[in-house]
Each structure stands twice: as structure tokens, then as C-alpha cells.
Design a protein around this motif. Sequence first.
Motif, PDB file in Angstrom:
ATOM      1  N   ARG A   1      74.683  86.556  14.571  1.00  0.00           N
ATOM      2  CA  ARG A   1      74.634  85.133  14.912  1.00  0.00           C
ATOM      3  C   ARG A   1      73.438  84.526  14.179  1.00  0.00           C
ATOM      4  O   ARG A   1      72.305  84.979  14.356  1.00  0.00           O
ATOM      5  CB  ARG A   1      74.478  84.953  16.419  1.00  0.00           C
ATOM      6  N   VAL A   2      73.672  83.542  13.310  1.00  0.00           N
ATOM      7  CA  VAL A   2      72.594  82.907  12.561  1.00  0.00           C
ATOM      8  C   VAL A   2      71.903  81.873  13.446  1.00  0.00           C
ATOM      9  O   VAL A   2      72.524  80.918  13.915  1.00  0.00           O
ATOM     10  CB  VAL A   2      73.127  82.245  11.274  1.00  0.00           C
ATOM     11  N   LEU A   3      70.595  82.071  13.670  1.00  0.00           N
ATOM     12  CA  LEU A   3      69.806  81.132  14.476  1.00  0.00           C
ATOM     13  C   LEU A   3      69.281  79.973  13.646  1.00  0.00           C
ATOM     14  O   LEU A   3      69.186  78.842  14.131  1.00  0.00           O
ATOM     15  CB  LEU A   3      68.632  81.871  15.127  1.00  0.00           C
ATOM     16  N   ASP A   4      68.906  80.256  12.403  1.00  0.00           N
ATOM     17  CA  ASP A   4      68.387  79.197  11.540  1.00  0.00           C
ATOM     18  C   ASP A   4      68.661  79.570  10.083  1.00  0.00           C
ATOM     19  O   ASP A   4      68.628  80.747   9.721  1.00  0.00           O
ATOM     20  CB  ASP A   4      66.879  79.013  11.760  1.00  0.00           C
ATOM     21  N   HIS A   5      68.917  78.545   9.289  1.00  0.00           N
ATOM     22  CA  HIS A   5      69.258  78.744   7.875  1.00  0.00           C
ATOM     23  C   HIS A   5      68.413  77.777   7.056  1.00  0.00           C
ATOM     24  O   HIS A   5      68.542  76.566   7.186  1.00  0.00           O
ATOM     25  CB  HIS A   5      70.741  78.467   7.679  1.00  0.00           C
ATOM     26  N   LYS A   6      67.552  78.332   6.196  1.00  0.00           N
ATOM     27  CA  LYS A   6      66.714  77.509   5.333  1.00  0.00           C
ATOM     28  C   LYS A   6      67.257  77.543   3.911  1.00  0.00           C
ATOM     29  O   LYS A   6      67.428  78.618   3.332  1.00  0.00           O
ATOM     30  CB  LYS A   6      65.271  78.020   5.325  1.00  0.00           C
ATOM     31  N   ALA A   7      67.504  76.360   3.358  1.00  0.00           N
ATOM     32  CA  ALA A   7      67.989  76.286   1.990  1.00  0.00           C
ATOM     33  C   ALA A   7      66.860  76.609   1.012  1.00  0.00           C
ATOM     34  O   ALA A   7      65.679  76.580   1.358  1.00  0.00           O
ATOM     35  CB  ALA A   7      68.548  74.901   1.702  1.00  0.00           C
ATOM     36  N   GLU A   8      67.240  76.927  -0.221  1.00  0.00           N
ATOM     37  CA  GLU A   8      66.239  77.192  -1.254  1.00  0.00           C
ATOM     38  C   GLU A   8      65.376  75.955  -1.484  1.00  0.00           C
ATOM     39  O   GLU A   8      65.861  74.826  -1.458  1.00  0.00           O
ATOM     40  CB  GLU A   8      66.948  77.595  -2.551  1.00  0.00           C
ATOM     41  N   GLY A   9      64.075  76.157  -1.701  1.00  0.00           N
ATOM     42  CA  GLY A   9      63.158  75.037  -1.930  1.00  0.00           C
ATOM     43  C   GLY A   9      61.833  75.531  -2.476  1.00  0.00           C
ATOM     44  O   GLY A   9      61.651  76.716  -2.754  1.00  0.00           O
ATOM     45  N   ILE A  10      60.870  74.610  -2.626  1.00  0.00           N
ATOM     46  CA  ILE A  10      59.540  74.945  -3.116  1.00  0.00           C
ATOM     47  C   ILE A  10      58.627  75.210  -1.923  1.00  0.00           C
ATOM     48  O   ILE A  10      58.559  74.408  -0.984  1.00  0.00           O
ATOM     49  CB  ILE A  10      58.960  73.810  -3.978  1.00  0.00           C
ATOM     50  N   LYS A  11      57.909  76.306  -1.944  1.00  0.00           N
ATOM     51  CA  LYS A  11      56.964  76.619  -0.884  1.00  0.00           C
ATOM     52  C   LYS A  11      55.819  75.612  -0.904  1.00  0.00           C
ATOM     53  O   LYS A  11      55.413  75.126  -1.957  1.00  0.00           O
ATOM     54  CB  LYS A  11      56.402  78.032  -1.072  1.00  0.00           C
ATOM     55  N   THR A  12      55.286  75.318   0.274  1.00  0.00           N
ATOM     56  CA  THR A  12      54.146  74.403   0.360  1.00  0.00           C
ATOM     57  C   THR A  12      52.876  75.108  -0.100  1.00  0.00           C
ATOM     58  O   THR A  12      52.816  76.346  -0.169  1.00  0.00           O
ATOM     59  CB  THR A  12      53.955  73.913   1.798  1.00  0.00           C
ATOM     60  N   LEU A  13      51.848  74.316  -0.367  1.00  0.00           N
ATOM     61  CA  LEU A  13      50.578  74.876  -0.795  1.00  0.00           C
ATOM     62  C   LEU A  13      50.009  75.808   0.270  1.00  0.00           C
ATOM     63  O   LEU A  13      49.470  76.875  -0.050  1.00  0.00           O
ATOM     64  CB  LEU A  13      49.580  73.751  -1.099  1.00  0.00           C
ATOM     65  N   ASP A  14      50.143  75.431   1.528  1.00  0.00           N
ATOM     66  CA  ASP A  14      49.628  76.286   2.614  1.00  0.00           C
ATOM     67  C   ASP A  14      50.333  77.635   2.644  1.00  0.00           C
ATOM     68  O   ASP A  14      49.717  78.664   2.930  1.00  0.00           O
ATOM     69  CB  ASP A  14      49.791  75.577   3.962  1.00  0.00           C
ATOM     70  N   GLU A  15      51.641  77.628   2.338  1.00  0.00           N
ATOM     71  CA  GLU A  15      52.408  78.878   2.367  1.00  0.00           C
ATOM     72  C   GLU A  15      51.994  79.832   1.256  1.00  0.00           C
ATOM     73  O   GLU A  15      52.082  81.060   1.427  1.00  0.00           O
ATOM     74  CB  GLU A  15      53.906  78.578   2.252  1.00  0.00           C
ATOM     75  N   VAL A  16      51.548  79.307   0.132  1.00  0.00           N
ATOM     76  CA  VAL A  16      51.245  80.171  -1.015  1.00  0.00           C
ATOM     77  C   VAL A  16      49.757  80.248  -1.328  1.00  0.00           C
ATOM     78  O   VAL A  16      49.365  80.914  -2.294  1.00  0.00           O
ATOM     79  CB  VAL A  16      52.006  79.673  -2.268  1.00  0.00           C
ATOM     80  N   LYS A  17      48.934  79.577  -0.526  1.00  0.00           N
ATOM     81  CA  LYS A  17      47.498  79.529  -0.816  1.00  0.00           C
ATOM     82  C   LYS A  17      46.896  80.928  -0.949  1.00  0.00           C
ATOM     83  O   LYS A  17      46.158  81.225  -1.897  1.00  0.00           O
ATOM     84  CB  LYS A  17      46.778  78.745   0.280  1.00  0.00           C
ATOM     85  N   SER A  18      47.202  81.815  -0.016  1.00  0.00           N
ATOM     86  CA  SER A  18      46.642  83.169  -0.040  1.00  0.00           C
ATOM     87  C   SER A  18      47.078  83.927  -1.296  1.00  0.00           C
ATOM     88  O   SER A  18      46.265  84.625  -1.922  1.00  0.00           O
ATOM     89  CB  SER A  18      47.068  83.939   1.207  1.00  0.00           C
ATOM     90  N   ASP A  19      48.340  83.771  -1.677  1.00  0.00           N
ATOM     91  CA  ASP A  19      48.833  84.456  -2.872  1.00  0.00           C
ATOM     92  C   ASP A  19      48.126  83.941  -4.126  1.00  0.00           C
ATOM     93  O   ASP A  19      47.782  84.728  -5.024  1.00  0.00           O
ATOM     94  CB  ASP A  19      50.345  84.243  -3.016  1.00  0.00           C
ATOM     95  N   ILE A  20      47.916  82.613  -4.200  1.00  0.00           N
ATOM     96  CA  ILE A  20      47.245  82.042  -5.372  1.00  0.00           C
ATOM     97  C   ILE A  20      45.801  82.531  -5.446  1.00  0.00           C
ATOM     98  O   ILE A  20      45.297  82.884  -6.525  1.00  0.00           O
ATOM     99  CB  ILE A  20      47.298  80.503  -5.331  1.00  0.00           C
ATOM    100  N   GLU A  21      45.125  82.579  -4.306  1.00  0.00           N
ATOM    101  CA  GLU A  21      43.744  83.060  -4.290  1.00  0.00           C
ATOM    102  C   GLU A  21      43.665  84.500  -4.807  1.00  0.00           C
ATOM    103  O   GLU A  21      42.797  84.831  -5.617  1.00  0.00           O
ATOM    104  CB  GLU A  21      43.182  82.972  -2.869  1.00  0.00           C
ATOM    105  N   ASN A  22      44.570  85.336  -4.336  1.00  0.00           N
ATOM    106  CA  ASN A  22      44.574  86.732  -4.800  1.00  0.00           C
ATOM    107  C   ASN A  22      44.860  86.817  -6.295  1.00  0.00           C
ATOM    108  O   ASN A  22      44.248  87.620  -7.015  1.00  0.00           O
ATOM    109  CB  ASN A  22      45.618  87.537  -4.025  1.00  0.00           C
ATOM    110  N   PHE A  23      45.788  85.987  -6.759  1.00  0.00           N
ATOM    111  CA  PHE A  23      46.120  86.001  -8.177  1.00  0.00           C
ATOM    112  C   PHE A  23      44.926  85.582  -9.031  1.00  0.00           C
ATOM    113  O   PHE A  23      44.603  86.225 -10.046  1.00  0.00           O
ATOM    114  CB  PHE A  23      47.313  85.078  -8.449  1.00  0.00           C
ATOM    115  N   LEU A  24      44.266  84.513  -8.640  1.00  0.00           N
ATOM    116  CA  LEU A  24      43.129  84.029  -9.412  1.00  0.00           C
ATOM    117  C   LEU A  24      41.961  85.006  -9.365  1.00  0.00           C
ATOM    118  O   LEU A  24      41.258  85.189 -10.373  1.00  0.00           O
ATOM    119  CB  LEU A  24      42.700  82.653  -8.905  1.00  0.00           C
ATOM    120  N   LYS A  25      41.751  85.637  -8.218  1.00  0.00           N
ATOM    121  CA  LYS A  25      40.704  86.657  -8.133  1.00  0.00           C
ATOM    122  C   LYS A  25      41.030  87.840  -9.045  1.00  0.00           C
ATOM    123  O   LYS A  25      40.152  88.373  -9.725  1.00  0.00           O
ATOM    124  CB  LYS A  25      40.554  87.142  -6.691  1.00  0.00           C
TER     125      LYS A  25
END
Length: 620
Positions: A461-485
Motif C-alpha cells: 500500500r503506497v502511503l506517499d509518492h514523491k515525483a522526481e525533482g530538485i533537492k533543496t539546499l537544506d537536503e543536500v547541504k551536508s553532502d556539499i560540505e563533505n564534497f568541498l572538504k
Amino acid sequence: MFIEKMNGMANTKIAKFILGLITISFLVGGMSGYLFSGNDSYAAKVNGETISQPDFMNRYNQEFEARAAQEGEAFLTRSDSPEFVNALRQSIINRLVDQELLRQYAKELKLGVSDEMIKRAIVVDPNFQSNGKFDNGLYQQILAQNGLSSDAYANILRSALTLEQMQNGIADSEFVVPVQVKDSARLFFQKRIARLATLSLADEMAKQNVTEDEVKTYYEANQKTFVQPEQVKVQYIQVSGADVAKDIQVSDVEIAQYYQDNKAQFMTQRLAHIQFANEQDAQTAYQELQNGANFAELAKARSLDKISGENGGELGWVNANELPKAFEDATTRLQVGKFSEPVNVDGNFHIILVEERKEKSLNEVKAQITDLVRKNLLESRFYAVEKNVREKAFEDSKSLESAASVAGVKVQESDYFSRENVPAELNSPNVVSAMFDSDISNGGVNSEPLNLGDQNIVLVRVLDHKAEGIKTLDEVKSDIENFLKREKAEKILITSATQSLNDLPTAPNKLPAGVSFGAEQTFAFTENQDLILTNGIFSMEKPTNGTTVYKVVRNTKGDVIIVALNKVEQGELNEQELAQFGGQLRQTQQLELRAQLLQALRDKAQIEINEAFIRQEDEN
């Protein structure tokens, strides 16, 4: 159906042998029924020769049923996916095209196999021998078990022997000289002795700082790299045979009743037969037998099965389920020493003689029957549970609780996931397709029971379905910090290591602060080591005259490593090892040559694929 005849046989040596020959016949061709009239729709055309749609479907069904018999529910579960079916269809048409190319090439080379060669191949085949001698009874049993007539098997074998001729030609045209084997072995088994000075990427990253502006600037410049794939969050219940089997008990009464109802399963019979092409000839022989004719002599003189006929029709000892059902049913109705009326088995007529019979007692087969009865009860109860689960999931479409209750299991809930990280218990093509591509993907309803394998279903049973989109800055902030480091740390380490590399030839111990060379290590392609590091070390020049060669490489963790290569030892094999390696090297080159031959045939061929037909999801 072939799958029914193969039931319980797929994992035996003999079944794999037969399936192997069928696979070979796919590659070479030569079987009847290949070309249809020009009025038939085509699956492909190869140099003007048609591979018809009926022929494609025949091969598709053969492949589907053979793989289902071999792989069981795991294959049937995957086959629910349109992507899997289309990939299978594409694979088959590619093989059929290769088959036709090789068939045409074999014809061009004037390759052929005589009837005498086929007979000799059958007689000397160890799969058909007992105590080192050809056993016609065993031969007939094997063909019957695999749903093959003598003519069909001869056609398969003719194709296999034709392929063998071609493969022998390839093998004879490709050879490896001893010096080439030795040089390849020296390289493949070479050992390199080196010392490593490791500059840790993780340690350097921990020292780096990244500002908010740096993160924001990188995000704005690279938003396309932060695509959030389509995701779902689901509830599900899983019901397996193990859940249903907990309370199943098998009584002695059930065991005894099964034994009485299925005695034929537990007997072994020594049989003989006489085979005829039509009923009239069979009836004539039957009348002669009733008038006192000798069965063995009549088999020698009249039987179409020449191999058994030479032995008076002898088939040897035969167990239950080893012969076609019509043949076996006729034997169970006969008394020992009696022969049957003509029996129609796949268009041929057989007179069957039961020469001897042995029956196993109930005590001898009690454990076997217990397992069979338990399996039958489980199948029945699992079917009932699945039916109840299906009904409850439909009646209460807004929840899985009712369905879970009748199955005695709990409703489970997942986090959000995409197609790339589906939870293991849901990672089956048919389930993934239901969650992302079907009507239930929008939420609000329960799925039908979805098959995960043998007596294993899941309802989703599907409770929620999110379509494809661009992640927000808050969602990827940690990944960007690690990449830049990481980016900053790698730049610092490479600069430091490169500076040391320039100094080391004259100052062998001049390394960055806190870094030193470790003890000598041995690296080889034949050992299970860090592949990136090993490749880097083997890309270095060999040291000469006792010197040390230095180079900066990386490992799988991203560390920057200064390598001091001290010594290279060539691989040395003894004569036996060298011969074995040479055989493997020749086999590899022959496979490459065969692939090159097929590619060359394809390059100069006119090939037309009916893509609209091949891409159909279902032709059954």
C-alpha cells in the motif's frame, strides 16, 4: 508441456546435459521447422532468410519453460516484469540471428554430419552408459524424461556436432606458442615489492572548513546534479509458506491413505517395448503376439526403436515418472509377464511388456510420503490463506490490517525509497513495477498479492509518492560540505605528495610531516588486494640496477599514497601449471575469435529485426 515433463528433473546431471545440447542447438541451427512460408509474418530477416514469428515463439516458449524448470519460482517472479520479458525476447532474437548466421556459414563451408556419426556419438556418450557399456533402456528413459523423440534428439545432436566441427576449426586456427604462454604467465603472476607512505584523506578532510557562501555558490552552479529521484513510502505485509506451515501435522492415517492411492509411485519395473509408426502395424503385431509370436524376436524385426530392438525391446529398470504418462499408465495396468494392446504415445504406437516389478513397502517410503503429504497440505492451506488475504485486502481497501490479521502477520512500514534503493524484501521486478508504475502508486488502495517466489507473497500500500525533482539546499547541504572538504583535502595532499616525489630520489626519507614509509609489501594481480592501488603500482616503471622508483597513486578510500617500488619478481610456473595456464589462455583466445567471427558475419550481413514484434510484452 515440456515444463511438466521436466518437473523434478531440472537439477539432475542428465537434464542439464540435455538442456546443454538444446542451448547448443540454439547457436547452430539445422532443426526442422525453421523456415516458414513467405506469407508468415517475420521476427527477423538474415541475408534474405526469414526467422518467422512462430519459430521465434517456439524458441521463446522452450527457453521460458526450460528456465522455469531450472530456476523455479525465482524465474517466474522475474517474468512478471515487462522489462525482464522484453530483455529475454531481445536475447532470444539475437541468438536466433547468430544461429542463422552460423547456419549459413556452415553451409558455405559445406559442413555436415552423417547418420553414422550421430549413432556413434550416442553409443559412446557416457550419459547413456551403464558399467561402461551403452544402455538402451537408460537412453530411452532419458529421452522420455526430457520429452524428446529419437528423431528430435538426433536433430539436436546433429546441430551440436556441426557446431563442434566449426569450433574445432576455430580452435585449430588459433594457437599460442610456448614463448607467448611463458611471457603472459610472467606478467600475470608477476609480484611487485613496495613500501607505502599513506597520506590519509579522512584525516585531512577533518581539518578543512567550508563557509555557507561556498556551499550556496556550489549548489546554485550545480543544481542539475541534485535531482531527487521518484520516491515512495509504503506499508506492506509478507506471507510465506513458513508462516503457514507452523501448525501442519501429518497423521499416520494420511500417510497410509496416500500410499494406497499412489502405489505406482513406489514401484520399479523392468520393461520392454516394440514401437510402430501407425496403429495398423501395431495391431498386426499384437495379433501375432496373441498367436504365440516371440516378443523379443518381433522387436528385433519390427520395432522402429532400432537400438532397443536389437536387444529384444529391452528398456531395463524404470522408476515412476520416468516415461510419458500414457506409456506409464499402460504399464501399471499390466500383470507381470503380460504385454499391452497398442498404446498411442505422442503419435507412435507401442506394445509394452512388463517383465518384472518391485514394490517398496510403506515403512520404506514413510518419510518420503510424510514430506509429500506435508507439501500437499501446505499448498492447499497457503492457497486458502492467499485467497482470504486477497479478499480482505479488497474489502478493506484503505488498510492492510484486516489482510494481515487473517494471515497472522504484522503490517510493516518503510521509509522513503527510490527505484535504486528498494528494501530487500520488496526488491522484485513485479513489486517495484506495482509500487512505481501501476494504479496503486498514487496511494489509497491495496495491491493484489504479488508473488515473490515459491509460497511467498507480499501486498503493498503506497502511503506517499514523491515525483522526481530538485533537492533543496537544506537536503543536500551536508553532502556539499563533505564534497568541498574532500576537494580541498585532495588538492593539499596531492600538492604535498608531488613535492615529496621530487625530493625522494636524492632524499629517500623526505616525506610530509607525520608520514613515513611502512614495511615492504608484496602486490600481485592474483591476490585479493585493493584493485585501484594494485593497478597504480603495476603502472610504474620497473626499478633497475638496485634503484627505487617512486610514484603517487590512490587507493579505494581516496587516500594519496607515495609508493617506493623496490623490486619486481617475474611470475614463474612449473611445467604442469604452465600447461594449465596455456590451456586457459588458448580457450580465452578461441572465445574471442568466435566472437570476432560472429561480429564479422553480422557486419557483412543484411539483418532486419521486427522491433514492433520483439518488443511486445506478451505473446503467449
